[in-house]
Motif scaffolding. Sequence first.
Motif, PDB file in Angstrom:
ATOM      1  N   ALA A 140       0.814  -1.219   0.000  1.00  0.00           N
ATOM      2  CA  ALA A 140       0.000   0.000   0.000  1.00  0.00           C
ATOM      3  C   ALA A 140       0.844   1.265   0.000  1.00  0.00           C
ATOM      4  O   ALA A 140       0.581   2.208  -0.741  1.00  0.00           O
ATOM      5  N   SER A 141       1.862   1.285   0.848  1.00  0.00           N
ATOM      6  CA  SER A 141       2.682   2.487   0.958  1.00  0.00           C
ATOM      7  C   SER A 141       3.498   2.731  -0.312  1.00  0.00           C
ATOM      8  O   SER A 141       3.715   3.879  -0.721  1.00  0.00           O
ATOM      9  N   LEU A 142       3.931   1.659  -0.954  1.00  0.00           N
ATOM     10  CA  LEU A 142       4.661   1.785  -2.216  1.00  0.00           C
ATOM     11  C   LEU A 142       3.813   2.487  -3.261  1.00  0.00           C
ATOM     12  O   LEU A 142       4.240   3.453  -3.904  1.00  0.00           O
ATOM     13  N   PHE A 143       2.563   2.017  -3.435  1.00  0.00           N
ATOM     14  CA  PHE A 143       1.693   2.598  -4.449  1.00  0.00           C
ATOM     15  C   PHE A 143       1.254   4.011  -4.072  1.00  0.00           C
ATOM     16  O   PHE A 143       1.160   4.893  -4.927  1.00  0.00           O
ATOM     17  N   GLU A 144       0.968   4.213  -2.782  1.00  0.00           N
ATOM     18  CA  GLU A 144       0.535   5.546  -2.348  1.00  0.00           C
ATOM     19  C   GLU A 144       1.599   6.590  -2.632  1.00  0.00           C
ATOM     20  O   GLU A 144       1.312   7.667  -3.162  1.00  0.00           O
ATOM     21  N   HIS A 145       2.833   6.278  -2.283  1.00  0.00           N
ATOM     22  CA  HIS A 145       3.874   7.302  -2.407  1.00  0.00           C
ATOM     23  C   HIS A 145       4.479   7.373  -3.802  1.00  0.00           C
ATOM     24  O   HIS A 145       5.200   8.313  -4.108  1.00  0.00           O
ATOM     25  N   THR A 181     -11.358 -16.537   2.932  1.00  0.00           N
ATOM     26  CA  THR A 181     -11.189 -15.917   1.617  1.00  0.00           C
ATOM     27  C   THR A 181     -10.726 -14.484   1.831  1.00  0.00           C
ATOM     28  O   THR A 181     -11.285 -13.770   2.659  1.00  0.00           O
ATOM     29  N   VAL A 182      -9.697 -14.075   1.095  1.00  0.00           N
ATOM     30  CA  VAL A 182      -9.161 -12.721   1.213  1.00  0.00           C
ATOM     31  C   VAL A 182      -9.519 -11.935  -0.047  1.00  0.00           C
ATOM     32  O   VAL A 182      -9.330 -12.411  -1.164  1.00  0.00           O
ATOM     33  N   TYR A 183     -10.031 -10.717   0.163  1.00  0.00           N
ATOM     34  CA  TYR A 183     -10.431  -9.837  -0.941  1.00  0.00           C
ATOM     35  C   TYR A 183      -9.580  -8.569  -0.922  1.00  0.00           C
ATOM     36  O   TYR A 183      -9.249  -8.054   0.152  1.00  0.00           O
ATOM     37  N   GLY A 184      -9.273  -8.055  -2.101  1.00  0.00           N
ATOM     38  CA  GLY A 184      -8.646  -6.742  -2.208  1.00  0.00           C
ATOM     39  C   GLY A 184      -9.726  -5.680  -2.229  1.00  0.00           C
ATOM     40  O   GLY A 184     -10.630  -5.731  -3.072  1.00  0.00           O
ATOM     41  N   ILE A 185      -9.653  -4.724  -1.303  1.00  0.00           N
ATOM     42  CA  ILE A 185     -10.754  -3.766  -1.163  1.00  0.00           C
ATOM     43  C   ILE A 185     -10.796  -2.765  -2.317  1.00  0.00           C
ATOM     44  O   ILE A 185     -11.821  -2.596  -2.980  1.00  0.00           O
ATOM     45  N   GLU A 186      -9.715  -2.071  -2.563  1.00  0.00           N
ATOM     46  CA  GLU A 186      -9.751  -0.996  -3.555  1.00  0.00           C
ATOM     47  C   GLU A 186      -9.471  -1.468  -4.981  1.00  0.00           C
ATOM     48  O   GLU A 186      -9.683  -0.720  -5.930  1.00  0.00           O
ATOM     49  N   GLY A 187      -8.951  -2.677  -5.136  1.00  0.00           N
ATOM     50  CA  GLY A 187      -8.572  -3.146  -6.462  1.00  0.00           C
ATOM     51  C   GLY A 187      -7.218  -2.603  -6.875  1.00  0.00           C
ATOM     52  O   GLY A 187      -6.596  -1.801  -6.169  1.00  0.00           O
ATOM     53  N   SER A 245      -6.244  -0.527  -9.221  1.00  0.00           N
ATOM     54  CA  SER A 245      -6.110   0.773  -9.898  1.00  0.00           C
ATOM     55  C   SER A 245      -6.275   1.976  -8.981  1.00  0.00           C
ATOM     56  O   SER A 245      -6.324   3.107  -9.445  1.00  0.00           O
ATOM     57  N   TRP A 246      -6.372   1.729  -7.655  1.00  0.00           N
ATOM     58  CA  TRP A 246      -6.607   2.853  -6.750  1.00  0.00           C
ATOM     59  C   TRP A 246      -5.480   3.885  -6.814  1.00  0.00           C
ATOM     60  O   TRP A 246      -5.725   5.089  -6.662  1.00  0.00           O
ATOM     61  N   GLY A 247      -4.253   3.431  -7.046  1.00  0.00           N
ATOM     62  CA  GLY A 247      -3.129   4.370  -7.114  1.00  0.00           C
ATOM     63  C   GLY A 247      -3.270   5.348  -8.269  1.00  0.00           C
ATOM     64  O   GLY A 247      -2.873   6.514  -8.159  1.00  0.00           O
ATOM     65  N   ALA A 295      -2.074  -7.985  -3.794  1.00  0.00           N
ATOM     66  CA  ALA A 295      -1.032  -7.077  -3.313  1.00  0.00           C
ATOM     67  C   ALA A 295      -1.213  -5.658  -3.828  1.00  0.00           C
ATOM     68  O   ALA A 295      -0.715  -4.712  -3.222  1.00  0.00           O
ATOM     69  N   ALA A 296      -1.919  -5.507  -4.933  1.00  0.00           N
ATOM     70  CA  ALA A 296      -2.097  -4.179  -5.518  1.00  0.00           C
ATOM     71  C   ALA A 296      -3.156  -3.348  -4.813  1.00  0.00           C
ATOM     72  O   ALA A 296      -3.241  -2.140  -5.021  1.00  0.00           O
ATOM     73  N   ALA A 297      -3.992  -3.977  -3.983  1.00  0.00           N
ATOM     74  CA  ALA A 297      -4.991  -3.221  -3.221  1.00  0.00           C
ATOM     75  C   ALA A 297      -4.322  -2.516  -2.052  1.00  0.00           C
ATOM     76  O   ALA A 297      -3.258  -2.918  -1.581  1.00  0.00           O
ATOM     77  N   SER A 298      -4.941  -1.472  -1.560  1.00  0.00           N
ATOM     78  CA  SER A 298      -4.409  -0.769  -0.397  1.00  0.00           C
ATOM     79  C   SER A 298      -4.772  -1.497   0.894  1.00  0.00           C
ATOM     80  O   SER A 298      -4.001  -1.521   1.855  1.00  0.00           O
TER      81      SER A 298
END
Length: 204
Positions: A84-89, A145-151, A153-155, A193-196
């Motif tokens: 998350a921090s990688l994509f955010e920044h 089951t684990v889900y990615g919340i934002e998907g 493309s949120w970045g 991993a791409a979700a926040s």
Amino acid sequence: MLISTSRTTGEAHIDQAAAIDGCTAELGDARTLGAADDSYGVVLVLGPLYHLLTRQERLQALAGARRVTRPGGLVAAAAISRCASLFEHTATTWLGTTPRVRDAVEGILRTGVHEAGRKGFTAAYFHTADQFAEEMTAAGLANTTVYGIEGPSWGALKATEQHTKTQLDPEGPLFTSALEAARLAEPYPELLAAASHMLAIAQA
């Protein structure tokens, strides 16, 4: 339903719940829930795992959630994604322009731990998807089951808003495309991993 949240937001939630007829709320510790065994059909662990830095503490919280959930009931837990921090920044451009942010992000990717005070954020833990699922299972929960919340493309949305200084229209084409990307990505664990944030759903 029992909701376990972080202390800061928890205090505000208690005040809000007090104004609702038929709702009771109390401030507690996710690691040592005061509720009786098999008390609830659904337990939400929304926030505590963000700030429990050791595996032992996280397992305590998850095992406690399982204990107070009736057999066959649901436990839903939220976690921050390791990336998350990688994509955010990347979106904010701080990653390429601010060495202390770069160092903090590198530390999160390597260890999962964000130390308090670095890049203006509190102490926090960032999960991988596999680790999140494993901790749910280790706490005695089943059928996780684990889900990615934002998907994934949120970045791109964050970068667009950051650099245009405008809020995107939730009905607009870029938002619509990002939502479709999230739907398409959902069946593919490698894209979690791409979700926040991630949400794990399991049975007690």
